[in-house]
Design a protein around this motif. Structure first.
Motif, PDB file in Angstrom:
ATOM      1  N   ALA A  11       0.861  -1.192   0.000  1.00  0.00           N
ATOM      2  CA  ALA A  11       0.000   0.000   0.000  1.00  0.00           C
ATOM      3  C   ALA A  11       0.894   1.237   0.000  1.00  0.00           C
ATOM      4  O   ALA A  11       1.775   1.357   0.858  1.00  0.00           O
ATOM      5  CB  ALA A  11      -0.896  -0.004   1.233  1.00  0.00           C
ATOM      6  N   TRP A 104      -2.564   5.720  -5.603  1.00  0.00           N
ATOM      7  CA  TRP A 104      -3.471   4.584  -5.388  1.00  0.00           C
ATOM      8  C   TRP A 104      -4.293   4.256  -6.639  1.00  0.00           C
ATOM      9  O   TRP A 104      -5.114   3.345  -6.632  1.00  0.00           O
ATOM     10  CB  TRP A 104      -4.391   4.871  -4.195  1.00  0.00           C
ATOM     11  CG  TRP A 104      -3.669   4.781  -2.877  1.00  0.00           C
ATOM     12  CD1 TRP A 104      -2.683   5.596  -2.415  1.00  0.00           C
ATOM     13  CD2 TRP A 104      -3.885   3.802  -1.859  1.00  0.00           C
ATOM     14  NE1 TRP A 104      -2.279   5.183  -1.170  1.00  0.00           N
ATOM     15  CE2 TRP A 104      -3.003   4.090  -0.808  1.00  0.00           C
ATOM     16  CE3 TRP A 104      -4.760   2.716  -1.741  1.00  0.00           C
ATOM     17  CZ2 TRP A 104      -2.956   3.328   0.359  1.00  0.00           C
ATOM     18  CZ3 TRP A 104      -4.709   1.967  -0.571  1.00  0.00           C
ATOM     19  CH2 TRP A 104      -3.811   2.273   0.456  1.00  0.00           C
ATOM     20  N   ILE A 133      -1.829  -4.520   0.270  1.00  0.00           N
ATOM     21  CA  ILE A 133      -3.219  -4.471  -0.177  1.00  0.00           C
ATOM     22  C   ILE A 133      -3.813  -5.872  -0.050  1.00  0.00           C
ATOM     23  O   ILE A 133      -3.277  -6.831  -0.590  1.00  0.00           O
ATOM     24  CB  ILE A 133      -3.329  -3.991  -1.639  1.00  0.00           C
ATOM     25  CG1 ILE A 133      -2.727  -2.591  -1.820  1.00  0.00           C
ATOM     26  CG2 ILE A 133      -4.779  -4.050  -2.135  1.00  0.00           C
ATOM     27  CD1 ILE A 133      -3.474  -1.469  -1.153  1.00  0.00           C
TER      28      ILE A 133
END
Length: 155
Positions: A11, A104, A133
Motif C-alpha cells: 500500500a 493509489w 493491499i
C-alpha cells in the motif's frame, strides 16, 4: 491514469492532514487492518450516503479489527464541516494535490451520467497489518457498498 493496485501490492504510504489539519500517516496503522476509501467530494449525496454507512457500521469494523479512513481532494475545512454535520467519527483526510489519489490509482477517467470525465474514482481498499493491499475495489457504488464490503470480509 496511474496504475491500479491489486491484492498483494504494498500500500503506498501517505501522510495527509485530517479535518483538523493534523497529519495522519498510513504507517500509524501498521499492525492493524485498515479500510482506506476514496470518495469524490464531501457533502454530496453519494459521498454522504457512503460515509454515513461507514459511520453506522464502524463498531462492526472495529470488532473485526479494522479501522476506517476516508480520503478526498477536499480541503480540511470542508472535511470538518462534513464530519460535524454527519457525526463522522473516523478520520477524513485531505489530498487537494491528488498525489495520494494518483499513487493509489483512483484519479482518472470515469463515466458519469453517460459522459467520460476526469475525477476521483470511488474506490475502497483493505490494507493488511503488514501494509499490503488485501482487497482493491475500483469504481464502487456509494449505495450498498459498505454492506457488500462487510459481506466480502465476513463481518
Amino acid at each position: 491514469m496511474s496504475t491500479r493496485l491489486t491484492a498483494g501490492d504494498p500500500a503506498p504510504d501517505f501522510t495527509l492532514p485530517d479535518a483538523d489539519g493534523k497529519p495522519v500517516s498510513l504507517s500509524e496503522y501498521r499492525g492493524r487492518r485498515v479500510v482506506v476509501y476514496f470518495y469524490p467530494a464531501a457533502s454530496t449525496p453519494g459521498c454522504t450516503k457512503q460515509a454515513c454507512d461507514f459511520r453506522d457500521n464502524l463498531a462492526e469494523f472495529g470488532t473485526a479489527g479494522l479501522d476506517v479512513i476516508g480520503i478526498s481532494p477536499d480541503k480540511p475545512t470542508k472535511l470538518a464541516k462534513f464530519r460535524d454535520a454527519e457525526g463522522l467519527t473516523f478520520p477524513l483526510l485531505s489530498d487537494p494535490e491528488k498525489e495520494v489519489l494518483d499513487a493509489w490509482g483512483v484519479f482518472g477517467e470515469k463515466k458519469m451520467y453517460g459522459k467520460t470525465v476526469v475525477g476521483v474514482i470511488r474506490s475502497t481498499f483493505v490494507v493488511d497489518a503488514d501494509g499490503k493491499i488485501e482487497v482493491a475495489q475500483y469504481g464502487v457504488r456509494a449505495t450498498g457498498h459498505v454492506a457488500k464490503l462487510r459481506k466480502d470480509l465476513k463481518i
